[in-house]
Each structure stands twice: as structure tokens, then as C-alpha cells.
Design a protein around this motif. Structure first.
Motif, mmCIF file in Angstrom:
data_model
loop_
_atom_site.group_PDB
_atom_site.id
_atom_site.type_symbol
_atom_site.label_atom_id
_atom_site.label_comp_id
_atom_site.label_asym_id
_atom_site.label_seq_id
_atom_site.Cartn_x
_atom_site.Cartn_y
_atom_site.Cartn_z
ATOM 1 N N VAL A 258 5.122 10.544 -1.496
ATOM 2 C CA VAL A 258 4.479 9.233 -1.433
ATOM 3 C C VAL A 258 5.505 8.218 -0.954
ATOM 4 N N ASN A 259 5.125 7.381 0.011
ATOM 5 C CA ASN A 259 5.970 6.242 0.357
ATOM 6 C C ASN A 259 5.090 5.014 0.530
ATOM 7 N N SER A 260 5.679 3.871 0.257
ATOM 8 C CA SER A 260 4.915 2.630 0.277
ATOM 9 C C SER A 260 5.384 1.741 1.415
ATOM 10 N N GLY A 261 4.612 0.711 1.662
ATOM 11 C CA GLY A 261 4.983 -0.253 2.681
ATOM 12 C C GLY A 261 4.140 -1.504 2.557
ATOM 13 N N LEU A 262 4.650 -2.576 3.122
ATOM 14 C CA LEU A 262 3.915 -3.835 3.167
ATOM 15 C C LEU A 262 3.083 -3.876 4.440
ATOM 16 N N VAL A 263 1.877 -4.408 4.313
ATOM 17 C CA VAL A 263 1.027 -4.582 5.484
ATOM 18 C C VAL A 263 1.614 -5.703 6.315
ATOM 19 N N LEU B 165 0.848 -1.185 0.000
ATOM 20 C CA LEU B 165 0.000 0.000 0.000
ATOM 21 C C LEU B 165 0.888 1.242 0.000
ATOM 22 N N CYS B 166 0.313 2.372 -0.368
ATOM 23 C CA CYS B 166 1.042 3.652 -0.370
ATOM 24 C C CYS B 166 0.318 4.658 0.500
ATOM 25 N N ARG B 167 1.077 5.628 0.986
ATOM 26 C CA ARG B 167 0.472 6.767 1.685
ATOM 27 C C ARG B 167 1.058 8.031 1.096
ATOM 28 N N THR B 168 0.331 9.115 1.257
ATOM 29 C CA THR B 168 0.783 10.373 0.696
ATOM 30 C C THR B 168 0.555 11.500 1.693
ATOM 31 N N GLY B 169 1.247 12.586 1.508
ATOM 32 C CA GLY B 169 1.089 13.742 2.378
ATOM 33 C C GLY B 169 2.115 14.805 2.053
ATOM 34 N N TYR B 170 2.225 15.767 2.927
ATOM 35 C CA TYR B 170 3.151 16.882 2.767
ATOM 36 C C TYR B 170 4.088 16.907 3.974
ATOM 37 N N PRO B 171 5.154 16.120 3.948
ATOM 38 C CA PRO B 171 6.025 16.017 5.119
ATOM 39 C C PRO B 171 7.001 17.193 5.237
ATOM 40 N N GLY C 247 -3.594 11.755 5.923
ATOM 41 C CA GLY C 247 -3.579 11.509 4.486
ATOM 42 C C GLY C 247 -4.026 10.092 4.172
ATOM 43 N N PRO C 248 -4.343 9.834 2.910
ATOM 44 C CA PRO C 248 -4.868 8.528 2.534
ATOM 45 C C PRO C 248 -3.801 7.437 2.443
ATOM 46 N N LEU C 249 -4.247 6.234 2.747
ATOM 47 C CA LEU C 249 -3.491 5.007 2.512
ATOM 48 C C LEU C 249 -4.265 4.318 1.393
ATOM 49 N N PHE C 250 -3.610 4.041 0.271
ATOM 50 C CA PHE C 250 -4.343 3.537 -0.878
ATOM 51 C C PHE C 250 -3.643 2.355 -1.517
ATOM 52 N N ASP C 251 -4.427 1.587 -2.291
ATOM 53 C CA ASP C 251 -3.891 0.395 -2.960
ATOM 54 C C ASP C 251 -3.454 0.742 -4.383
ATOM 55 N N VAL C 252 -3.028 -0.270 -5.137
ATOM 56 C CA VAL C 252 -2.505 -0.046 -6.488
ATOM 57 C C VAL C 252 -3.571 0.458 -7.464
ATOM 58 N N ASP C 253 -4.845 0.291 -7.109
ATOM 59 C CA ASP C 253 -5.927 0.787 -7.952
ATOM 60 C C ASP C 253 -6.391 2.181 -7.532
ATOM 61 N N GLY C 254 -5.730 2.759 -6.536
ATOM 62 C CA GLY C 254 -6.096 4.095 -6.073
ATOM 63 C C GLY C 254 -7.270 4.121 -5.118
ATOM 64 N N LYS C 255 -7.722 2.961 -4.657
ATOM 65 C CA LYS C 255 -8.826 2.891 -3.701
ATOM 66 C C LYS C 255 -8.288 3.160 -2.297
ATOM 67 N N ILE C 256 -9.016 3.964 -1.537
ATOM 68 C CA ILE C 256 -8.577 4.319 -0.187
ATOM 69 C C ILE C 256 -8.812 3.146 0.758
ATOM 70 N N CYS C 257 -7.741 2.703 1.403
ATOM 71 C CA CYS C 257 -7.795 1.583 2.337
ATOM 72 C C CYS C 257 -7.777 2.065 3.787
ATOM 73 N N GLY C 258 -7.348 3.300 3.992
ATOM 74 C CA GLY C 258 -7.267 3.818 5.350
ATOM 75 C C GLY C 258 -6.735 5.235 5.359
#
Length: 157
Positions: free
Chosen positions: A64-69, A33-39, A99-110
Motif C-alpha cells: 500500500v502506498n499513499s499520495g495527495l491528489v 488517498l491510498c492504492r494497493t497492489g502486488y508490486p 488495483g483500487p484507489l481508496f479513501d480513509v473510509d475504504g471507499k473506492i475512488c478510482g
């Protein structure tokens, strides 16, 4: 866990606007998953109020940075409800909270909530930590929106 909501009135929504979509299927361990924001550091993000608007004095960079669940945690809240949290193997950075946590399809997961710091317990000159990003699961967010009667879009993959 803090979630806030507010109502904006007199907004003109463009015809081509596509609302964000919350994913209904549960996130699984091992998923990327990825997350985004303004750090940005707080002292570098200067704002002014001009003509009843907030104006940035500099242009922030979207990061944007990614991580494994790693795991899904459940936590009982003060009101007795159960909230789900998604733990990623990468830390959320300052400015990504909310900020959003989203999957590869751009759907918000958290929604990025906090970064936890777990000591590894090794005998080193200074403490060694494992930093994990923690996000509020979309199911918890949607349940909150439902209690307020706020509409949103969702999908099942």
C-alpha cells in the motif's frame, strides 16, 4: 485507458461477503488517498496451473502506498465520452495497475491506471523527472459498469 469486464459463473458467495463500495462524491485536490497492489517483478511471479486453478509459487506481498491528489484531469476518449483521471503526487508501482484507489473510509475512488513521468527541465547531468500516479476516477468506472448492466454498491459521504 483500458477497462475490461468478465462474468464468473457458478460462484458461491459467502453470506458475510461485503462488496466493495464506490464513492460517489468527487475527489478533491489535496485529499490523501491510498492504492494497493502486488508490486512484484514479472519474472519473480511464477504461476502454475494445477487442477484448473492458477497457483502462485511464492507468496506475494500486498503493498500500500499513499499520495495527495494533485489534480483531476479530463480526457476525451475514442468514443467521444469524457473520462476523469485522478493524479497523485506519488507514483503507482509496477503491480498496482488495476488495483483500487481508496479513501480513509475504504471507499473506492478510482483504479490505478498508469504512472506519468514529467521532466522537470533542470539542467542536470541526467534528466530529472516528477513521477505521478494516475487513476481512473470512480465516476468513469461506474458509468462503464452501468453500460454493461453490472451492479455495484456506491455511497455518498
Amino acid at each position: 485507458m483500458d477497462i475490461a469486464s468478465y462474468k464468473i459463473t457458478n460462484v458461491i458467495i459467502p453470506d458475510d461477503y461485503t462488496p466493495p463500495v464506490f464513492r460517489k462524491t468527487e475527489v478533491k485536490a489535496g485529499e490523501m488517498l491510498c492504492r494497493t497492489g502486488y508490486p512484484l517483478l514479472e519474472d519473480l511471479l511464477a504461476t502454475e496451473i494445477r487442477e484448473n486453478e492458477f497457483v502462485l509459487n511464492m507468496h506475494p506481498t500486498l503493498f500500500v502506498n499513499s499520495g495527495l491528489v494533485g489534480r483531476i484531469r479530463k480526457e476525451i476518449m475514442n468514443d467521444g465520452s469524457c473520462a476523469r483521471f485522478i493524479e497523485l503526487d506519488s507514483p503507482g508501482l509496477r503491480g498496482q495497475s488495476g488495483g483500487p484507489l481508496f479513501d480513509v473510509d475504504g471507499k473506492i475512488c478510482g483504479m490505478q491506471s498508469r504512472t506519468q513521468h514529467y521532466t522537470l527541465g533542470f539542467n542536470t547531468p541526467s534528466p530529472t523527472y516528477y513521477h505521478v500516479g494516475e487513476a481512473i476516477d470512480a465516476s468513469t468506472i461506474c458509468r462503464y459498469l452501468d453500460t454493461l448492466g453490472i451492479q455495484y454498491s456506491s455511497c455518498i459521504l
